[in-house]
Design a protein around this motif. Structure first.
Motif, short mmCIF file in Angstrom:
data_model
loop_
_atom_site.label_atom_id
_atom_site.label_comp_id
_atom_site.label_asym_id
_atom_site.label_seq_id
_atom_site.Cartn_x
_atom_site.Cartn_y
_atom_site.Cartn_z
N LEU A 32 42.04 87.85 40.71
CA LEU A 32 41.25 86.62 40.65
C LEU A 32 40.47 86.55 39.34
CD1 LEU A 32 40.81 84.26 42.60
CD2 LEU A 32 38.76 85.42 43.39
N VAL A 33 39.88 87.67 38.93
CA VAL A 33 39.12 87.70 37.67
C VAL A 33 40.06 87.47 36.48
CG1 VAL A 33 37.80 89.22 36.15
CG2 VAL A 33 37.23 89.10 38.57
N LEU A 34 41.23 88.10 36.51
CA LEU A 34 42.18 87.90 35.42
C LEU A 34 42.67 86.45 35.35
CD1 LEU A 34 44.30 91.17 35.60
CD2 LEU A 34 42.61 90.53 33.89
N SER A 35 42.90 85.84 36.50
CA SER A 35 43.33 84.43 36.48
C SER A 35 42.20 83.52 36.02
CB SER A 35 43.85 84.00 37.85
OG SER A 35 42.82 83.99 38.80
N ALA A 36 40.94 83.87 36.32
CA ALA A 36 39.81 83.08 35.84
C ALA A 36 39.68 83.19 34.32
CB ALA A 36 38.52 83.53 36.51
N VAL A 37 39.88 84.38 33.78
CA VAL A 37 39.84 84.56 32.33
C VAL A 37 40.96 83.77 31.67
CG1 VAL A 37 40.17 86.27 30.49
CG2 VAL A 37 38.65 86.78 32.41
N PHE A 38 42.15 83.82 32.25
CA PHE A 38 43.28 83.07 31.73
C PHE A 38 43.02 81.57 31.81
CE2 PHE A 38 47.72 81.49 31.95
CZ PHE A 38 48.14 81.97 30.72
N ALA A 39 42.38 81.12 32.89
CA ALA A 39 42.05 79.70 33.04
C ALA A 39 41.03 79.27 31.98
CB ALA A 39 41.51 79.43 34.43
N LEU A 40 40.07 80.14 31.67
CA LEU A 40 39.11 79.82 30.61
C LEU A 40 39.79 79.73 29.25
CD1 LEU A 40 35.95 81.89 31.57
CD2 LEU A 40 36.18 79.41 31.48
N LEU A 41 40.73 80.62 28.99
CA LEU A 41 41.48 80.55 27.74
C LEU A 41 42.26 79.24 27.64
CD1 LEU A 41 42.83 84.20 27.37
CD2 LEU A 41 41.13 83.06 25.95
N ILE A 42 42.86 78.84 28.75
CA ILE A 42 43.59 77.58 28.76
C ILE A 42 42.63 76.41 28.53
CG2 ILE A 42 44.84 75.99 30.29
CD1 ILE A 42 46.35 78.33 31.37
N TYR A 43 41.44 76.47 29.08
CA TYR A 43 40.47 75.40 28.89
C TYR A 43 40.03 75.29 27.43
CZ TYR A 43 36.34 72.52 29.31
OH TYR A 43 35.42 71.53 29.16
N PHE A 44 39.82 76.44 26.80
CA PHE A 44 39.40 76.41 25.40
C PHE A 44 40.53 75.93 24.48
CE2 PHE A 44 36.19 79.79 26.60
CZ PHE A 44 35.15 78.86 26.69
N ILE A 45 41.78 76.19 24.88
CA ILE A 45 42.91 75.78 24.05
C ILE A 45 43.26 74.31 24.28
CG2 ILE A 45 45.39 76.13 23.69
CD1 ILE A 45 44.89 79.12 24.26
N THR A 46 43.36 73.89 25.54
CA THR A 46 43.85 72.54 25.84
C THR A 46 42.74 71.54 26.14
OG1 THR A 46 44.07 72.96 28.20
CG2 THR A 46 45.98 73.47 26.79
N ASP A 47 41.59 71.98 26.59
CA ASP A 47 40.47 71.11 26.98
C ASP A 47 40.87 70.16 28.11
OD1 ASP A 47 37.78 70.71 26.63
OD2 ASP A 47 38.02 69.10 25.17
N ASN A 48 41.76 70.64 28.98
CA ASN A 48 42.25 69.84 30.10
C ASN A 48 41.79 70.49 31.41
OD1 ASN A 48 43.65 68.30 31.91
ND2 ASN A 48 45.68 68.74 31.07
N PRO A 49 40.88 69.84 32.14
CA PRO A 49 40.38 70.46 33.38
C PRO A 49 41.43 70.59 34.48
CG PRO A 49 39.41 68.30 33.06
CD PRO A 49 40.20 68.58 31.84
N LEU A 50 42.42 69.70 34.49
CA LEU A 50 43.47 69.79 35.50
C LEU A 50 44.30 71.06 35.32
CD1 LEU A 50 44.82 68.43 37.89
CD2 LEU A 50 46.31 67.24 36.29
N ALA A 51 44.58 71.43 34.08
CA ALA A 51 45.32 72.67 33.81
C ALA A 51 44.52 73.89 34.24
CB ALA A 51 45.66 72.75 32.32
N VAL A 52 43.21 73.83 34.06
CA VAL A 52 42.35 74.94 34.48
C VAL A 52 42.36 75.10 35.99
CG1 VAL A 52 39.97 75.78 34.52
CG2 VAL A 52 40.88 74.71 32.46
N ILE A 53 42.26 73.98 36.69
CA ILE A 53 42.27 74.02 38.16
C ILE A 53 43.62 74.53 38.66
CG2 ILE A 53 42.20 72.59 40.24
CD1 ILE A 53 40.13 70.84 38.75
N ALA A 54 44.70 74.04 38.07
CA ALA A 54 46.03 74.48 38.49
C ALA A 54 46.21 75.97 38.23
CB ALA A 54 47.10 73.68 37.76
N CYS A 55 45.76 76.43 37.07
CA CYS A 55 45.88 77.86 36.74
C CYS A 55 45.04 78.71 37.70
CB CYS A 55 45.44 78.09 35.30
SG CYS A 55 45.48 79.81 34.82
N GLY A 56 43.85 78.25 38.03
CA GLY A 56 43.00 78.99 38.96
C GLY A 56 43.59 79.07 40.36
N VAL A 57 44.13 77.96 40.84
CA VAL A 57 44.70 77.93 42.19
C VAL A 57 45.97 78.79 42.25
CG1 VAL A 57 45.83 76.43 43.88
CG2 VAL A 57 43.68 75.74 42.85
N VAL A 58 46.84 78.63 41.26
CA VAL A 58 48.07 79.42 41.24
C VAL A 58 47.76 80.90 41.08
CG1 VAL A 58 50.16 79.89 39.89
CG2 VAL A 58 49.56 77.55 40.47
#
Length: 102
Positions: A32-58
């Protein structure tokens, strides 16, 4: 003659939910922590909250499924750890053929 009673299906440790104990909870939290870190990286790269939510849920669902014990009382994480330790323990002996007498 006395009969031997062998209990079947007795759990060794307490479980939070079915097939999910303390060890599995630790694996789940790490995933869960690793997926949260990956979701934060995606947020900083894409600035898309939907991608962050999808990454966190998956990531959370995948971490849960990988941590939950299966039919043989082993999770996917346990099987991978066992495979890594097995391959590390193997030794390679190179065979050298020498012809004697010719």
């Amino acid at each position: 003659m006395d009969k031997l009673y062998i209990p079947y299906g007795v759990k060794i440790e307490n479980e939070i939910i079915s097939d999910f104990g303390r060890k599995e909870m630790k694996h789940f939290v790490v995933g869960l922590v690793l997926s949260a870190v990956f979701a934060l990286l995606i947020y900083f790269i894409t600035d898309n909250p939907l991608a962050v939510i999808a990454c966190g849920v998956v990531g959370a669902a995948g971490s849960f499924q990988a941590s939950k014990r299966g039919a043989y009382s082993q999770s996917v994480v346990d099987i991978v750890i066992s495979m890594i330790s097995f391959y590390r323990s193997q030794q390679n002996f190179e065979y050298v053929f020498k012809m004697i007498g010719k």
